[in-house]
Scaffold this active site. Structure first.
Site, PDB file in Angstrom:
ATOM      1  N   ILE A  13      -1.803  78.939   4.958  1.00  0.00           N
ATOM      2  CA  ILE A  13      -2.935  78.902   5.899  1.00  0.00           C
ATOM      3  C   ILE A  13      -3.747  77.619   5.667  1.00  0.00           C
ATOM      4  CG2 ILE A  13      -5.096  80.029   6.592  1.00  0.00           C
ATOM      5  CD1 ILE A  13      -3.799  82.730   5.981  1.00  0.00           C
ATOM      6  N   TYR A 169     -10.989  94.328  -2.277  1.00  0.00           N
ATOM      7  CA  TYR A 169     -10.671  93.243  -1.343  1.00  0.00           C
ATOM      8  C   TYR A 169     -11.537  93.355  -0.081  1.00  0.00           C
ATOM      9  CZ  TYR A 169      -7.464  90.189   1.376  1.00  0.00           C
ATOM     10  OH  TYR A 169      -6.901  89.188   2.138  1.00  0.00           O
ATOM     11  N   LYS A 173     -14.220  90.615   1.231  1.00  0.00           N
ATOM     12  CA  LYS A 173     -14.134  89.962   2.535  1.00  0.00           C
ATOM     13  C   LYS A 173     -15.372  90.252   3.387  1.00  0.00           C
ATOM     14  CE  LYS A 173     -10.228  87.953   1.628  1.00  0.00           C
ATOM     15  NZ  LYS A 173     -10.177  86.501   1.420  1.00  0.00           N
ATOM     16  N   ILE A 202      -0.732  87.565   8.388  1.00  0.00           N
ATOM     17  CA  ILE A 202      -0.152  86.249   8.669  1.00  0.00           C
ATOM     18  C   ILE A 202       1.019  86.069   7.709  1.00  0.00           C
ATOM     19  CG2 ILE A 202      -0.622  83.759   8.708  1.00  0.00           C
ATOM     20  CD1 ILE A 202      -2.375  85.395  10.700  1.00  0.00           C
ATOM     21  N   THR A 204       2.893  84.677   5.103  1.00  0.00           N
ATOM     22  CA  THR A 204       2.732  83.708   4.006  1.00  0.00           C
ATOM     23  C   THR A 204       3.268  84.381   2.747  1.00  0.00           C
ATOM     24  OG1 THR A 204       0.613  84.557   3.208  1.00  0.00           O
ATOM     25  CG2 THR A 204       0.500  82.915   4.971  1.00  0.00           C
TER      26      THR A 204
HETATM   27  N1  LIG Z   1      -1.620  86.058   4.657  1.00  0.00           N
HETATM   28  C1  LIG Z   1      -2.332  87.012   5.221  1.00  0.00           C
HETATM   29  O1  LIG Z   1      -1.799  87.922   5.866  1.00  0.00           O
HETATM   30  C2  LIG Z   1      -3.815  87.009   5.096  1.00  0.00           C
HETATM   31  C3  LIG Z   1      -4.533  87.872   5.898  1.00  0.00           C
HETATM   32  C4  LIG Z   1      -5.903  87.884   5.809  1.00  0.00           C
HETATM   33  C5  LIG Z   1      -6.545  87.040   4.929  1.00  0.00           C
HETATM   34  N2  LIG Z   1      -5.821  86.205   4.149  1.00  0.00           N
HETATM   35  C6  LIG Z   1      -6.548  85.339   3.226  1.00  0.00           C
HETATM   36  O2  LIG Z   1      -6.153  83.998   3.416  1.00  0.00           O
HETATM   37  C7  LIG Z   1      -6.347  83.281   2.204  1.00  0.00           C
HETATM   38  C8  LIG Z   1      -5.093  82.460   1.928  1.00  0.00           C
HETATM   39  O3  LIG Z   1      -3.998  83.309   1.853  1.00  0.00           O
HETATM   40  P1  LIG Z   1      -2.503  82.855   2.114  1.00  0.00           P
HETATM   41  O4  LIG Z   1      -1.866  83.965   2.849  1.00  0.00           O
HETATM   42  O5  LIG Z   1      -2.436  81.458   2.637  1.00  0.00           O
HETATM   43  O6  LIG Z   1      -1.962  82.959   0.630  1.00  0.00           O
HETATM   44  P2  LIG Z   1      -1.066  82.055  -0.295  1.00  0.00           P
HETATM   45  O7  LIG Z   1      -0.615  82.934  -1.400  1.00  0.00           O
HETATM   46  O8  LIG Z   1      -0.068  81.294   0.519  1.00  0.00           O
HETATM   47  O9  LIG Z   1      -2.149  81.022  -0.844  1.00  0.00           O
HETATM   48  C9  LIG Z   1      -3.232  81.384  -1.633  1.00  0.00           C
HETATM   49  C10 LIG Z   1      -3.403  80.307  -2.687  1.00  0.00           C
HETATM   50  O10 LIG Z   1      -4.606  80.562  -3.409  1.00  0.00           O
HETATM   51  C11 LIG Z   1      -4.358  80.212  -4.755  1.00  0.00           C
HETATM   52  N3  LIG Z   1      -5.325  80.849  -5.633  1.00  0.00           N
HETATM   53  C12 LIG Z   1      -5.362  82.136  -6.036  1.00  0.00           C
HETATM   54  N4  LIG Z   1      -6.401  82.326  -6.866  1.00  0.00           N
HETATM   55  C13 LIG Z   1      -7.047  81.135  -6.967  1.00  0.00           C
HETATM   56  C14 LIG Z   1      -8.191  80.676  -7.678  1.00  0.00           C
HETATM   57  N5  LIG Z   1      -8.878  81.494  -8.480  1.00  0.00           N
HETATM   58  N6  LIG Z   1      -8.559  79.404  -7.533  1.00  0.00           N
HETATM   59  C15 LIG Z   1      -7.849  78.548  -6.765  1.00  0.00           C
HETATM   60  N7  LIG Z   1      -6.758  78.909  -6.092  1.00  0.00           N
HETATM   61  C16 LIG Z   1      -6.362  80.190  -6.192  1.00  0.00           C
HETATM   62  C17 LIG Z   1      -2.946  80.658  -5.024  1.00  0.00           C
HETATM   63  O11 LIG Z   1      -2.400  80.032  -6.167  1.00  0.00           O
HETATM   64  C18 LIG Z   1      -2.255  80.265  -3.719  1.00  0.00           C
HETATM   65  O12 LIG Z   1      -1.717  78.958  -3.802  1.00  0.00           O
HETATM   66  C19 LIG Z   1      -6.719  84.322   1.139  1.00  0.00           C
HETATM   67  O13 LIG Z   1      -8.119  84.327   0.972  1.00  0.00           O
HETATM   68  C20 LIG Z   1      -6.299  85.615   1.777  1.00  0.00           C
HETATM   69  O14 LIG Z   1      -7.094  86.708   1.317  1.00  0.00           O
HETATM   70  C21 LIG Z   1      -4.457  86.166   4.214  1.00  0.00           C
END
Ligand SMILES: NC(=O)c1ccc[n+]([C@@H]2O[C@H](COP(=O)([O-])OP(=O)(O)OC[C@H]3O[C@@H](n4cnc5c(N)ncnc54)[C@H](O)[C@@H]3O)[C@@H](O)[C@H]2O)c1
Length: 276
Positions: A13, A169, A173, A202, A204
């Protein structure tokens, strides 16, 4: 010197958003896993962007200040993309609150102290924050305004009041949305804007952990019954972020944008409504 983009969370993302707004700027990519930051930096540098990877843990104020300091070596901080986070299947309650709730609040606070006039930030929240009952004005205000170092001491966040990792979580959020409103007022004093995006599912690596985790069937059911009948893509989230971070979004600040294929609508008023 160049305008600097701080990208925290080197996931799909974050990268999708950085590719929309980051060309011609210095993109400083912070991730707890340096290999993730380096991988995304390489992919983007190979595509003509200018990225630098820095090991960063957003649950540590010192680490955030280090990231900001490293960024300022290249120019003024003009953009923040916060997509760092851990999901309910990836981490225990304490880590979810420390990263997703406290870490995000500190990041918005510290970047808000240095953001360039005309700058803009976006933080990734989640549909999960929309999937629980209203918490009431008092708790909303606590989540929005409590000094960052006291946030995790709030009664509502104590272990006896948090049922499981999903609840942690959701609280994180919900707090993100409230914190964005609170911080948007301060960012506005510097002529800067701040918003959050609440994605649904999403595709990922983080979501893959969810699909394959204990809530896998819950997600398959969600795709079957939500209006879009599918998960979303990081590029669809970037479409919203690009609007928010461009001049076309100049009147938008302190707001949260749900992009979930209608899953939350179906949760309240459709086939995904809980039966009990
Ligand atoms: N993928 C989904 O379906 C989805 C849905 C809703 C919200 N989100 C939110 O989107 C955001 C990104 O998620 P994504 O799906 O791209 O995930 P992802 O796993 O691809 O990326 C998340 C990244 O955050 C890093 N990370 C974790 N803890 C950390 C910390 N303490 N400091 C710095 N980096 C840290 C991880 O190493 C990883 O590289 C998150 O906040 C997640 O809650 C994702």
């Amino acid at each position: 010197m160049k305008d600097v983009v701080l990208l925290t969370g080197a996931g799909q993302i974050g990268m999708a958003i950085a590719r929309r707004i980051g060309y011609g700027k210095k993109i400083v990519v912070g991730d707890k896993k340096i290999e993730n930051a380096e991988a995304i930096s390489k992919t983007m540098n190979d595509a003509g962007f200018d990225c630098e990877a820095i090991e960063t843990d957003i649950s540590s104020r010192d680490s955030i200040l280090n990231l900001i300091g490293e960024g300022q070596k290249f120019g003024e901080i003009a953009y923040l993309i916060n997509s760092a986070g851990v999901s309910p299947s990836q981490a225990p309650i304490e880590a979810i609150l420390k990263v997703d709730l406290y870490g995000t609040a500190v990041l918005l606070e510290e970047v808000g102290k240095v953001i360039k006039s005309g700058g803009v930030g976006v933080t990734i929240s989640s549909q999960s924050g929309h999937r629980m009952p209203q918490l009431g004005n008092e708790i909303d205000e606590q989540l929005a305004t409590t000094p960052t170092e006291d946030l995790l001491k709030l009664e509502v966040l104590q272990p006896e009041n948090i049922r499981d990792t999903l609840h942690a979580y959701q609280m994180a959020k919900r707090c993100n949305e409230k914190r964005v409103m609170y911080e948007a007022v301060k960012w506005g004093e510097r002529g800067a804007r701040l918003n959050s995006i609440s994605p649904g599912i999403i595709v990922t690596p983080l979501a893959m952990d969810e699909f394959n985790g204990i809530r896998g069937d819950f997600y398959k059911n969600m795709f079957a019954k939500c209006p879009a009948h599918r998960p979303g893509t990081a590029d669809e989230v970037a479409n919203v972020a690009e609007l928010l971070m461009s001049d076309k979004g100049a009147f938008i600040t302190g707001a949260d944008f749900l992009i979930d294929g209608g899953a939350t609508a179906a949760y309240y008023y459709g086939e995904l409504k809980p039966t009990k």
